[in-house]
Design an enzyme around this catalytic site. Structure first.
Site, PDB file in Angstrom:
ATOM      1  CD  GLU A   1     -10.047   3.970  -0.740  1.00  0.00           C
ATOM      2  OE1 GLU A   1     -10.694   4.708  -0.143  1.00  0.00           O
ATOM      3  OE2 GLU A   1      -8.811   3.229  -0.642  1.00  0.00           O
TER       4      GLU A   1
ATOM      5  CG  HIS B   1      -4.269   1.760  -2.251  1.00  0.00           C
ATOM      6  ND1 HIS B   1      -4.699   2.620  -0.598  1.00  0.00           N
ATOM      7  CD2 HIS B   1      -5.553   2.095  -2.778  1.00  0.00           C
ATOM      8  CE1 HIS B   1      -5.733   3.181   0.014  1.00  0.00           C
ATOM      9  NE2 HIS B   1      -6.506   3.031  -1.630  1.00  0.00           N
TER      10      HIS B   1
ATOM     11  CG  ASP C   1      -1.894   0.383   1.088  1.00  0.00           C
ATOM     12  OD1 ASP C   1      -2.383   1.868  -0.164  1.00  0.00           O
ATOM     13  OD2 ASP C   1      -3.464   0.297   0.804  1.00  0.00           O
TER      14      ASP C   1
HETATM   15  C1  TNX Z   1     -10.985   1.877   2.373  1.00  0.00           C
HETATM   16  S1  TNX Z   1     -11.501  -0.723   0.987  1.00  0.00           S
HETATM   17  C2  TNX Z   1      -9.522   0.909   1.483  1.00  0.00           C
HETATM   18  C3  TNX Z   1      -8.608   1.062   2.245  1.00  0.00           C
HETATM   19  C4  TNX Z   1      -8.629   0.745   3.625  1.00  0.00           C
HETATM   20  C5  TNX Z   1     -10.420   0.979   4.667  1.00  0.00           C
HETATM   21  C6  TNX Z   1     -10.343   1.813   5.443  1.00  0.00           C
HETATM   22  C7  TNX Z   1     -10.505  -0.559  -0.173  1.00  0.00           C
HETATM   23  C8  TNX Z   1     -10.462  -1.494  -0.996  1.00  0.00           C
HETATM   24  N1  TNX Z   1     -10.112   0.464   0.598  1.00  0.00           N
HETATM   25  O1  TNX Z   1      -7.627   1.572   1.354  1.00  0.00           O
HETATM   26  O2  TNX Z   1      -7.742   0.650   5.031  1.00  0.00           O
HETATM   27  O3  TNX Z   1     -11.030   1.490   3.159  1.00  0.00           O
HETATM   28  O4  TNX Z   1     -11.697   1.219   6.229  1.00  0.00           O
END
Ligand code: TNX
Length: 538
Positions: free
Chosen positions: A324, A261, A190
């Protein structure tokens, strides 16, 4: 006799007249195909009792007190999805007339029968050593017939935000498999850390595995601890984890999150980024808008990473995240516009789809399939890719869209299975990313989203619970966040038929004696003990 407090609840339990007993010198008589299950179970019994447990072939099965393990392919009909290699995981366990028999459709089924048998024994037999020598242990007569509802019963653990030593992964695998979960999804990379050694790109761990500092308190407060954090697994470590998991019928699904990420990756190799600007491994929580550039050379780099990853992990599924991913840098980049033109893409929004298809080719070359978070569906998901919806608001529509275009779906809807949320909105709870998911809420998980047309139901292959670790820095805290929510989760993915919290809660209360015997730092149903709030530093 009262019904045994089994978790997850089996398909059927029937009392039989005469039971059996186990004692020193007992034998395990296993078919060759389940000899390894027999050895594992024998070792567990020996450690807990101090007895000697003989390993015998099928011929020894007529002796009283023997545990007979055998394959019974006829038990394979129906029950489980074929997601993980087509194996059916059903079993039948019989304790009667001095005999104990576990019959399974496959060795996995036999293994699950032995997990149930462990739960039929006194909870003290889950201890690591006998407090005093054990005499014969009686078992009441019973027949358990059982098979899982879903093929993908997962636990996701984020070792990127905080690094956890492999010994804790063994612990999680033990606990997951006792609850008949069969997938450990490791979130290995990440923005805040890269956690596995890649021989051809050593800087991924030399640079990417270490961050200068981390937030203290909730990241919105903006305070930092001025303390470095990091660590990574070697290839040998991960091969050991895979082998340990395989003995317990757990598939380790590795995730390398791309193309968002990825700040730790870009910190190690700045040429993978869009700006050429040097970056450090992210020291804050929350996403970074720095993402990979979409050059062919970057895709080749990532394919190389996946090639090494597939050399370590035999999993038929390779997760590339895809969640994301900010398109801000691509939108601001002339080079990205040029690449879109060359590739006939409508615009920067389409670049992630291009990247995902490159990764799909890389894993298909080794006979594997991709798993991606739901966002990939918008950017263009390649055929055969498994989709994991996670945002509550869109879970139904994403599942529908994915299933309608032929993708298998693993449900991860936040308000039920995000175990980084607190148990309760209460200051006695340790700091968490947000409130709150109670055990009861987890228990109410229905993996097939309500409203999904029945024709798409078979595309829902299961579900997984996730522990993101921005706010979880120690193994004690991780156990607390997982248990007992993972017990409720296990029943939601394994057991068929109606479920009621009123029926489950007393069973869970009894099951906690097993977690006590195993020394799990679970959260008591009434809330944390006074000492528990002190085990985590941040
Ligand atoms: C969303 S769920 C994210 C993570 C974070 C999390 C915290 C997802 C695919 N991405 O990077 O750690 O929320 O709840």
């Amino acid at each position: 006799m009262s019904a045994p407090a089994l978790i997850p609840r089996p398909t059927s339990v029937r009392n039989l007249e005469r039971g059996a007993s186990l004692s020193d010198g007992m034998s395990i008589a296993a078919d060759p195909a389940c000899a390894a299950v027999g050895d594992l179970f024998a070792g567990e019994l020996e450690a807990a009792t101090g007895w000697r447990v003989e390993r015998a072939g099928p011929e020894a099965s007529s002796l009283s007190g023997t545990v007979r393990l055998r394959l019974a392919p006829e038990l394979g009909a129906g029950g489980s999805s074929a997601l993980l290699g087509g194996a059916s995981e059903g079993y039948r366990l019989r304790v009667s007339d001095g005999m104990i028999e576990v019959a399974g459709a496959t060795a996995a089924g036999v293994f699950y029968g032995t997990r149930t048998l462990r739960q039929l024994l006194p909870a003290d037999l889950l201890r690591a050593a006998p407090p005093k020598p054990w005499g014969p242990v009686p078992l009441e007569g019973v027949e358990v017939v059982d098979a899982p509802r879903f093929g993908w019963r997962g636990m996701m653990f984020d070792v990127a935000r905080h690094f956890f030593q492999k010994s804790f992964l063994f612990r999680l695998i033990d606990l997951a498999s006792l609850h008949k979960l069969n997938v450990l999804h490791l979130h290995l990379t990440d923005d805040q850390g890269w956690r596995f050694e890649v021989e051809r790109y050593p800087r991924l761990t030399e640079v990417g595995a270490w961050r200068r500092e981390s937030p203290v308190g909730h990241y919105r407060e903006g305070k930092k601890d001025a303390t470095p954090h990091g660590g990574f697994y070697t290839r040998a470590d991960l091969e050991e984890v895979v082998a340990y998991a395989a003995r317990r019928f757990v598939t380790v699904v590795p995730e390398v999150d791309m193309p968002g990420h990825t700040q730790a990756m870009i910190a190690a190799y700045p040429e993978l980024g869009n700006t050429g600007q040097p970056l450090e491994v992210l020291t804050n929580w929350g996403g970074s808008h720095h993402v990979l550039n979409m050059e062919e050379s970057t895709a080749a780099f990532c394919a190389g990473v996946l090639e090494e990853l597939m050399g370590i992990f035999p999993s038929p599924f390779i997760h590339i995240g895809g969640d994301e991913c900010s398109t801000a840098e691509w939108e601001a980049s002339e080079r990205a516009a040029e690449l879109c033109k060359e590739r006939g893409l409508a615009g920067p929004q389409a670049l992630q789809g291009w990247f995902t298809s490159q990764m799909a080719e890389a894993v298909a070359a080794k006979g594997r399939s991709l798993v991606c978070w739901e966002e990939v569906l918008d950017a263009g998901a390649p055929p055969g890719c498994v989709i994991a919806p996670w945002r509550a608001a869109s879970a139904l529509s994403v599942a529908k869209r994915a299933a309608a275009s032929g993708h298998r779906v693993v449900m991860a809807p936040e308000p039920w299975v995000y175990f980084d949320w607190s148990y309760a909105d209460d200051p006695a709870e340790p700091l968490a990313i947000r409130p709150s998911i109670s055990v009861e809420k987890v228990y109410s998980l229905e993996p097939v989203p309500r409203g999904l047309e029945s024709e798409f139901e078979e595309m829902i292959v299961g579900s997984q619970c996730q522990l993101w670790t921005e706010y979880v820095a120690t193994r004690e805290h991780a156990e607390y966040m997982f248990f007992p929510r993972a017990c409720a989760f296990a029943e939601a993915v394994w057991s068929s038929g109606d479920r009621s919290w009123a029926e489950f809660e007393p069973r869970l209360a009894a099951h906690l004696a097993r977690l006590d015997a195993l020394g799990v730092n679970y959260r008591p149903l009434a809330g944390p003990t006074p000492g528990q709030a002190r085990v985590w530093p941040s």
